[in-house]
Design an enzyme around this catalytic site. Structure first.
Site, mmCIF file in Angstrom:
data_model
loop_
_atom_site.group_PDB
_atom_site.id
_atom_site.type_symbol
_atom_site.label_atom_id
_atom_site.label_comp_id
_atom_site.label_asym_id
_atom_site.label_seq_id
_atom_site.Cartn_x
_atom_site.Cartn_y
_atom_site.Cartn_z
ATOM 1 N N ASN A 194 -28.298 -79.922 9.286
ATOM 2 C CA ASN A 194 -28.490 -81.144 8.502
ATOM 3 C C ASN A 194 -29.633 -81.961 9.094
ATOM 4 O OD1 ASN A 194 -26.611 -81.484 10.595
ATOM 5 N ND2 ASN A 194 -25.653 -83.268 9.658
ATOM 6 N N ILE A 195 -30.407 -82.549 8.197
ATOM 7 C CA ILE A 195 -31.580 -83.337 8.599
ATOM 8 C C ILE A 195 -31.447 -84.705 7.929
ATOM 9 C CG2 ILE A 195 -34.106 -83.441 8.641
ATOM 10 C CD1 ILE A 195 -34.073 -80.357 8.137
ATOM 11 N N ASN A 197 -32.171 -88.969 7.389
ATOM 12 C CA ASN A 197 -33.353 -89.786 7.174
ATOM 13 C C ASN A 197 -32.978 -91.265 7.191
ATOM 14 O OD1 ASN A 197 -35.561 -91.139 5.268
ATOM 15 N ND2 ASN A 197 -36.351 -89.214 6.056
ATOM 16 N N TYR A 200 -31.130 -93.157 3.829
ATOM 17 C CA TYR A 200 -29.986 -92.242 3.926
ATOM 18 C C TYR A 200 -29.907 -91.176 2.837
ATOM 19 C CZ TYR A 200 -28.121 -95.739 7.235
ATOM 20 O OH TYR A 200 -27.943 -96.594 8.273
ATOM 21 N N CYS A 205 -28.205 -81.652 3.627
ATOM 22 C CA CYS A 205 -27.103 -80.980 4.329
ATOM 23 C C CYS A 205 -27.580 -79.641 4.902
ATOM 24 C CB CYS A 205 -25.955 -80.684 3.367
ATOM 25 S SG CYS A 205 -25.132 -82.129 2.727
ATOM 26 N N GLU A 207 -26.254 -76.702 4.602
ATOM 27 C CA GLU A 207 -26.188 -75.591 3.646
ATOM 28 C C GLU A 207 -27.442 -75.534 2.794
ATOM 29 O OE1 GLU A 207 -24.037 -77.941 4.322
ATOM 30 O OE2 GLU A 207 -22.036 -77.516 3.588
ATOM 31 N N CYS A 237 -20.047 -80.075 0.817
ATOM 32 C CA CYS A 237 -19.914 -81.194 -0.125
ATOM 33 C C CYS A 237 -20.133 -80.679 -1.549
ATOM 34 C CB CYS A 237 -20.917 -82.301 0.213
ATOM 35 S SG CYS A 237 -22.600 -81.900 -0.265
ATOM 36 N N CYS A 240 -23.651 -79.350 -2.417
ATOM 37 C CA CYS A 240 -23.938 -78.036 -1.812
ATOM 38 C C CYS A 240 -23.198 -76.919 -2.545
ATOM 39 C CB CYS A 240 -23.578 -78.043 -0.328
ATOM 40 S SG CYS A 240 -24.757 -79.014 0.637
HETATM 41 N N1 THU Z 1 -23.252 -82.685 5.819
HETATM 42 C C1 THU Z 1 -23.669 -81.381 5.778
HETATM 43 O O1 THU Z 1 -24.622 -80.998 6.477
HETATM 44 N N2 THU Z 1 -23.009 -80.526 4.943
HETATM 45 C C2 THU Z 1 -21.981 -80.883 4.108
HETATM 46 O O2 THU Z 1 -21.599 -80.128 3.226
HETATM 47 C C3 THU Z 1 -21.347 -82.198 4.296
HETATM 48 C C4 THU Z 1 -22.166 -83.220 5.012
HETATM 49 C C5 THU Z 1 -23.981 -83.619 6.711
HETATM 50 C C6 THU Z 1 -24.836 -84.585 5.971
HETATM 51 C C7 THU Z 1 -24.919 -85.736 6.961
HETATM 52 O O3 THU Z 1 -26.005 -85.508 7.835
HETATM 53 C C8 THU Z 1 -23.640 -85.650 7.751
HETATM 54 O O4 THU Z 1 -23.079 -84.379 7.466
HETATM 55 C C9 THU Z 1 -22.629 -86.744 7.414
HETATM 56 O O5 THU Z 1 -22.441 -86.828 6.046
#
Ligand code: THU
Length: 285
Positions: A194-195, A197, A200, A205, A207, A237, A240
């Site tokens: 996850n990256i 910013n 927000y 994510c 995935e 989520c 994704c």
């Molecule tokens: N996040 C993911 O990388 N994948 C998901 O399916 C759920 C949420 C990350 C996004 C954000 O950087 C952090 O989790 C909190 O929401």
């Protein structure tokens, strides 16, 4: 725990089928490790916890199992279920998770195996003596094969790669690291994290990072994705799930917490009645 219900029901049904008896009922419950310890001590005099405990409602003569005792089975008839009630089973979820991790297979597979083992106990099988053990082992194998809950060696590999990918997460806002590793139809693997910013909503994510990496290198069909969270199992989520659906014919989704056990589900279980590219194709036609 509801997600295991259908598997446990199937495990018992297939045990009855392979044993050659009509469908039977049983009560299954997940309890804490502490409660398992108490039960083990109270009912078996064993002063430690265990993975599964079964309490048959039917007593079988030595060397006999349910198929040899139709009268005893019919005496166990329970009007609440409209079929014989074979007894009670208790599982420890903690133990199921640690055993799944030890064997490198999914939590579901471990729960299903324990359900099969316990159901066979309820049907009169045991493993105290060598010949009994061989017979019970053969039944377990037969039932597991029929249930078709395979042990894909790629699952653990992809999950471990997702755990590694998590270390690159850029998470100054949530401090919630997620890693992903996707497997395409050609056997190529791509990772993502996850990256976040400062704006927000611009966060991506893990995935979708992995999907973007794969698609931008020419991949179009995925077979599996593993997702690892640092603080817990990171189930994908909604966005994704939809993005994965674009490039998959029902891929395997492997989810877990880094350093812990993982579980495996199909994308169709996470996104039923999905809207996919085929729907648009049909509309155009
Ligand atoms: N996040 C993911 O990388 N994948 C998901 O399916 C759920 C949420 C990350 C996004 C954000 O950087 C952090 O989790 C909190 O929401």
């Amino acid at each position: 725990m509801e997600r295991f219900d259908k598997w446990i029901r199937r495990a018992l049904a297939v045990c009855c089928e392979v044993e050659g008896v009509k469908p039977c009922a049983a009560e299954f419950a997940f309890v804490s490790d502490e409660r398992m310890h108490e039960l083990n001590l109270e009912t078996r005099g064993v002063d430690r916890t265990t993975d599964v405990l079964s309490y048959p409602a039917v007593s079988y003569p030595k060397g006999k199992t349910a198929k040899d005792c139709p009268k005893r089975l019919s005496r166990a008839y329970d009007p609440e279920y409209g079929m014989p009630n074979l007894g009670d089973v208790f599982f420890s979820m903690d133990r199921a998770c640690s055993q799944a991790q030890e064997y490198g297979h999914s939590i579901t597979r471990e729960v299903v195996f324990l359900a099969v083992h316990a159901s066979l106990h309820l049907l009169g099988y045991d493993h105290m003596e060598e010949d009994e053990r061989t017979q019970m082992r053969a039944m377990e194998e037969k039932v597991m094969e029929k249930l078709g809950i395979g042990r894909d060696p790629m699952d653990e590999h992809l999950f471990l790669r997702a755990c590694e990918a998590l270390d690159n997460a850029y998470v100054p806002y949530s401090d919630y690291r997620v890693g992903a590793c996707i497997l395409d139809a050609e056997g190529r693997e791509f990772t993502g994290c996850n990256i976040e910013n400062a704006s927000y909503g611009a966060t991506i994510c893990a995935e979708r990072t992995a999907v973007a990496c794969a698609v931008s290198q020419g991949s179009r069909k995925f077979k599996a994705i593993a997702i690892a969270g640092e603080k817990g199992a990171a189930w994908p989520c909604g966005i994704c799930r939809q993005v994965l659906n674009e490039f998959s014919d029902n891929m395997r989704v492997i989810v877990g917490q880094k350093g812990g056990a993982f579980d495996v589900v199909l994308l169709s279980e996470l996104l039923p009645h999905s809207f996919g590219p085929e729907e648009l194709q049909e509309e155009k036609a």
